[in-house]
Write a protein that holds these residues in place. Structure first.
Motif, mmCIF file in Angstrom:
data_model
loop_
_atom_site.group_PDB
_atom_site.id
_atom_site.type_symbol
_atom_site.label_atom_id
_atom_site.label_comp_id
_atom_site.label_asym_id
_atom_site.label_seq_id
_atom_site.Cartn_x
_atom_site.Cartn_y
_atom_site.Cartn_z
ATOM 1 N N LEU A 490 27.305 34.032 55.357
ATOM 2 C CA LEU A 490 26.888 32.614 55.609
ATOM 3 C C LEU A 490 25.387 32.369 54.979
ATOM 4 O O LEU A 490 24.972 33.295 54.558
ATOM 5 C CB LEU A 490 26.221 32.689 57.494
ATOM 6 N N VAL A 491 25.004 31.265 55.113
ATOM 7 C CA VAL A 491 23.652 30.793 54.711
ATOM 8 C C VAL A 491 23.046 30.617 55.992
ATOM 9 O O VAL A 491 23.138 29.612 56.685
ATOM 10 C CB VAL A 491 23.412 29.589 53.500
ATOM 11 N N VAL A 492 22.012 31.731 56.279
ATOM 12 C CA VAL A 492 21.192 31.493 57.925
ATOM 13 C C VAL A 492 20.159 30.467 57.660
ATOM 14 O O VAL A 492 19.130 31.120 56.728
ATOM 15 C CB VAL A 492 20.908 32.890 58.143
ATOM 16 N N ALA A 626 26.444 24.953 43.318
ATOM 17 C CA ALA A 626 26.342 26.587 43.967
ATOM 18 C C ALA A 626 25.084 26.993 44.287
ATOM 19 O O ALA A 626 23.912 26.582 43.546
ATOM 20 C CB ALA A 626 27.105 27.467 42.965
ATOM 21 N N LEU A 627 24.912 27.950 45.034
ATOM 22 C CA LEU A 627 23.648 28.537 45.342
ATOM 23 C C LEU A 627 23.686 30.073 45.163
ATOM 24 O O LEU A 627 24.916 30.740 45.425
ATOM 25 C CB LEU A 627 23.297 28.301 46.795
ATOM 26 N N ALA A 628 22.720 30.910 44.875
ATOM 27 C CA ALA A 628 22.773 32.185 44.632
ATOM 28 C C ALA A 628 21.374 32.663 44.719
ATOM 29 O O ALA A 628 20.572 31.863 45.108
ATOM 30 C CB ALA A 628 23.257 32.646 43.297
ATOM 31 N N ARG A 629 21.188 34.060 44.668
ATOM 32 C CA ARG A 629 20.034 34.744 44.744
ATOM 33 C C ARG A 629 19.412 35.487 43.622
ATOM 34 O O ARG A 629 20.212 36.326 43.110
ATOM 35 C CB ARG A 629 19.949 35.726 46.110
ATOM 36 N N PHE A 674 27.472 31.386 46.687
ATOM 37 C CA PHE A 674 27.925 30.545 47.463
ATOM 38 C C PHE A 674 28.418 29.260 46.656
ATOM 39 O O PHE A 674 27.524 28.824 46.145
ATOM 40 C CB PHE A 674 27.241 30.288 48.643
ATOM 41 N N LEU A 675 29.509 28.964 46.634
ATOM 42 C CA LEU A 675 29.972 27.621 45.925
ATOM 43 C C LEU A 675 30.090 26.628 47.123
ATOM 44 O O LEU A 675 30.096 26.616 48.395
ATOM 45 C CB LEU A 675 31.539 27.663 45.689
ATOM 46 N N PHE A 676 29.428 25.283 46.653
ATOM 47 C CA PHE A 676 29.397 24.167 47.467
ATOM 48 C C PHE A 676 30.513 23.507 47.837
ATOM 49 O O PHE A 676 31.478 23.485 46.888
ATOM 50 C CB PHE A 676 28.282 22.932 46.867
ATOM 51 N N LYS A 677 31.037 23.217 48.992
ATOM 52 C CA LYS A 677 32.005 22.316 49.419
ATOM 53 C C LYS A 677 31.858 21.025 49.155
ATOM 54 O O LYS A 677 32.991 20.360 48.765
ATOM 55 C CB LYS A 677 32.440 22.400 50.899
ATOM 56 N N SER A 678 30.763 20.606 49.144
ATOM 57 C CA SER A 678 30.477 19.004 48.719
ATOM 58 C C SER A 678 29.362 18.926 47.681
ATOM 59 O O SER A 678 28.042 19.050 48.074
ATOM 60 C CB SER A 678 29.941 18.115 49.889
ATOM 61 N N PRO A 679 29.588 19.202 46.314
ATOM 62 C CA PRO A 679 28.583 19.184 45.151
ATOM 63 C C PRO A 679 27.869 17.715 45.425
ATOM 64 O O PRO A 679 28.144 16.760 45.744
ATOM 65 C CB PRO A 679 29.344 19.090 44.166
ATOM 66 N N VAL A 711 20.979 22.202 50.389
ATOM 67 C CA VAL A 711 22.092 23.048 50.998
ATOM 68 C C VAL A 711 22.765 22.790 52.097
ATOM 69 O O VAL A 711 23.956 22.829 52.129
ATOM 70 C CB VAL A 711 21.374 24.524 51.262
ATOM 71 N N LYS A 712 22.084 21.976 52.903
ATOM 72 C CA LYS A 712 22.791 21.316 54.097
ATOM 73 C C LYS A 712 23.930 20.222 53.524
ATOM 74 O O LYS A 712 24.825 20.189 54.238
ATOM 75 C CB LYS A 712 21.461 20.692 54.807
ATOM 76 N N GLU A 713 23.469 19.375 52.559
ATOM 77 C CA GLU A 713 24.402 18.408 52.074
ATOM 78 C C GLU A 713 25.525 19.217 51.442
ATOM 79 O O GLU A 713 26.719 18.641 50.983
ATOM 80 C CB GLU A 713 23.701 17.382 51.212
ATOM 81 N N GLY A 714 25.463 20.321 50.651
ATOM 82 C CA GLY A 714 26.404 20.987 49.911
ATOM 83 C C GLY A 714 27.295 21.602 50.850
ATOM 84 O O GLY A 714 28.489 22.096 50.658
#
Length: 718
Positions: A490-492, A626-629, A674-679, A711-714
């Motif tokens: 998850l992204v928390v 996508a998102l990463a750290r 984490f890959l975005f479901k909605s780029p 991130v929310k929109e992704g």
């Protein structure tokens, strides 16, 4: 019969003639070692000699010769004179080695013993278990038993439990990072020129090319060749050396300080009289470079450096290894070229989903790996059709096997059975891939407690699991082959804090603070309750042991970085279309590398969430995908960066050269992808204030509020 064990070079060197004679008398059992290997190991303190008292004299009784790449030692020879056998000398030699290596935080000792030798009983009685068998030489057609003894290194699990002292941090760094080994000029000359050690030197160079180790040179290496070359425009040795990865020369202040410390230890006489030669200074700069960059070891044939090996290990945590010793450790024989290990589906390394009809091959593989009967039974069992299997192969040969089965309900858990051929050169990549992919897949449904089962003797797999946050269950012994950790998936954020917190309590009795934290520092601490006790853990540690997971709260901003579609597909696996090309090795790795211009370093702070914007160039989507750290970032030379990019990145040499005008780039490591479901498209990014009128062509920092909205929109928070 009083027995003494001698290990100091000044005590062992006078006995070398007896050691060599003893080894020559047992060539059938011990095999052949070059004479130089005996000299190097004796000088570097890696030869133990047992003596016994008889008639008022000390008599040679036996010896143990060892080496290894930290933290795994290897016994090359164990020999006891015929007239001295039956007195526990072999056990005394092994016990002495165990105590010495345990004190220095090594993890295991390996020995290779032909299966037709009676000595197998001796090794078994000393606790060395057979972990696999392999073919011996063509002449005798023997099978070789690879035996391993796990050392009782008490600080190992302490790294993950409670405060970590400085020695623990050093051990953690060496356990959990791929080691770098530097070579000196003699290794190169031995390789190219027909010298007596050319065969051993060639094995070392091949190991670097085959990806068994990360082999590099210091910048001083090429500088010395330039000084001595008769024709720099037509020098084949210089041309070959220029193709090797190198570590840049440290700042002169650091070089001066280290050389002043090293010279009196390595070259005591010439340092005392002020008569250090140009070659001496070059050797000292080589070692100073290795120390400054945190290299694991230095490979050399120089006796003066070998004699200082104990000091260099104790003071600077660097292993000095003789050429013959290192060649014996990393001999890659008929291993396939490096390029054949980079693709997942090239036919060289392939991961296959398998079903019950494929399990016969898996059984053969697990039996060959000497997995316990109970492990094999559980790994191949299928209850109610819930089990899933992965088989990693090279050609038709299995190299890795994994089975997992989910137990549902409120406490979602999965038992994962994992076994890898750790003797194969691609073992590290396979382990990394399976230990990242399986928890990621499991947690994609919901947070899952992953219970990992590993056969005894799978030292490399166990070590990698520890580096990814796996721990023994509460109350289990440090030596257990059962490990576990929670995979969150998850992204928390504040929006889902309550539900995420409840999930962790339900699944693993892991309790986060009642209220979402704020980020006042780059790496804040949180108080976590494990059901047994409270533990204060840094955010970086929490995100490592619960991966894949990212925490987004007030005060934690992010950075947007551009990436072309081709590289996004290869580095992130982000393309919605099937590719006709096989992905590179980076796609298998938990931690990957992104390259940018040097001036982006200040934005690439470790711990920062990293958004990947796929640019419009080359049919890109013009969206954040996508998102990463970020785990680490540094400015390095392009030559130095290429070594890491070959394994964990996707750029070729030509493209790497285009990343900046000068000779340096920023090398950024990242994980928790984490890959975005909605780029999120560029137009929307501009509306949110994440981009201006121009396209995103360089790294750009954004505030927490903007990061959270993207991130929310992704739609990656479940």
């Amino acid at each position: 019969m009083p027995i003494q064990i001698k290990e100091k070079p000044e005590d062992v060197v006078p006995l070398l003639s007896f050691v060599k004679a003893g080894a020559d008398s047992a060539k059938e059992e011990l095999g052949f070692l070059p004479e130089k290997a005996y000299d190097d190991l004796a000088v570097s303190g890696k030869l133990l000699v047992a003596t016994v008292g008889a008639s008022g004299k000390e008599i040679y009784a036996g010896h143990l010769m060892f080496g290894g790449i930290y933290p795994h030692a290897k016994v090359f020879q164990l020999f006891v004179e015929a007239g001295c056998r039956g007195n526990g000398i072999a056990r005394r030699l092994i016990s002495h080695l165990k105590e010495r290596l345990t004190a220095k935080q090594w993890l295991s000792i390996k020995a290779s013993v032909a299966d037709d030798l009676a000595a197998n009983d001796v090794w078994a009685h000393m606790g060395f278990r057979v972990v696999r068998t392999r073919a011996g030489g063509n002449a005798r057609k023997r099978r070789i038993n690879v035996r391993v003894l796990d050392l009782d290194t008490p600080s190992l699990f302490g790294l993950m439990r409670g405060p970590v002292h400085q020695e623990g941090l050093r051990l953690a760094e060496r356990l959990f990072q791929r080691p770098i080994y530097l070579i000196d000029l003699n290794v190169l000359f031995d390789t190219i020129r027909k010298r007596r050690r050319s065969s051993s030197a060639a094995k070392v160079i091949r190991a670097g090319f085959s990806n068994s180790i990360r082999l590099m040179v210091a910048a001083e290496f090429t500088a010395e060749l330039l000084r001595t070359s008769a024709d720099t425009s037509n020098d084949p040795i210089l041309a070959f050396a220029s193709q090797l990865d190198f570590l840049s020369r440290p700042p002169e202040k650091i070089v001066h300080s280290l050389v002043n410390k090293l010279a009196p230890v390595i070259f005591p006489d010439r340092a005392a009289h002020g008569t250090l030669t140009e070659r001496d200074m070059s050797d000292l700069v080589h070692i100073a470079t290795a120390i400054h960059h945190g290299a694991a070891g230095f490979i050399t044939s120089e006796n003066a450096i070998l004699r200082a090996s104990d000091y260099l290990h104790k003071t600077h945590r660097i292993d000095v290894i003789g050429l013959e010793e290192f060649a014996r450790i990393v001999d890659v024989g008929v291993r396939v070229p490096r390029a054949s290990t980079t693709n997942l589906s090239s036919g060289t390394l392939r991961t296959n989903r398998c079903d019950e009809t494929d399990l016969a091959n898996a059984r053969i593989f697990l039996t060959r790996m000497h997995a316990e009967t109970a492990f094999i039974h559980e790994a191949l069992a299928c209850q109610g059709g819930r089990a899933q299997w992965l088989l990693v192969t090279s050609g038709s040969a299995p190299l890795g096997f994994a089975k997992w089965e989910v137990h549902g309900g409120l406490k979602r858990a999965a038992d994962v059975y994992l076994c890898v051929d750790e003797g194969h050169h691609a073992a590290e990549t396979i382990i990394d891939h399976l230990l990242d992919t399986i928890p990621r897949e499991l947690s994609g449904v919901a947070p899952t407690l992953v219970r990992l089962h590993i056969p005894s003797g799978q030292i490399m797999t166990r070590q990698a699991a520890l580096s990814m946050g796996f721990l023994p269950p509460e109350g289990a012994s440090d030596g257990t082959s059962k490990l576990q950790r929670l995979a969150v998936g998850l992204v928390v954020s504040a929006a889902n804090w309550a539900s995420a917190r409840q999930s962790l309590v339900s699944v693993a009795a892991l309790s986060l603070p009642a209220q979402p934290p704020t980020f006042a520092t780059a790496n804040p601490y949180m108080l976590v309750n494990t059901g047994q006790r409270d533990i204060e853990m840094s955010l970086a540690e929490i995100e490592r042991v619960l991966s894949p997971v990212l925490f987004l709260f007030q005060g934690r901003g992010g950075v947007i970085v551009p990436i072309q579609e081709q590289y996004a597909r290869e580095l992130l696996g982000s393309s919605p279309q099937l590719s006709m090309l096989d992905p590179p090795e980076a796609i298998l790795r938990r931690e990957r590398v992104y390259i940018s211009a040097p001036n982006t370093l200040r934005r690439m702070t470790p711990g920062t969430p990293m958004l990947f914007y796929e640019s419009l160039d080359g049919n890109g989507r013009g969206c954040v995908i996508a998102l990463a750290r970020i785990t680490d970032s540094r400015v390095v030379s392009k030559v130095e960066a290429l070594g890491k990019v070959k394994q964990r990145g996707v750029l070729d040499d030509r493209t790497l050269q285009q990343r900046s005008v000068g000779e340096e780039v920023t090398e950024t490591s990242f994980d928790n992808i984490f890959l975005f479901k909605s780029p999120v498209p560029l137009k929307r990014l501009r509306q949110l204030g994440c981009a201006d009128g121009s396209n995103l062509i360089s790294a750009r920092t954004i505030s927490f509020d903007k990061l959270a909205q993207v991130v929310k929109e992704g739609r990656i928070d479940g």
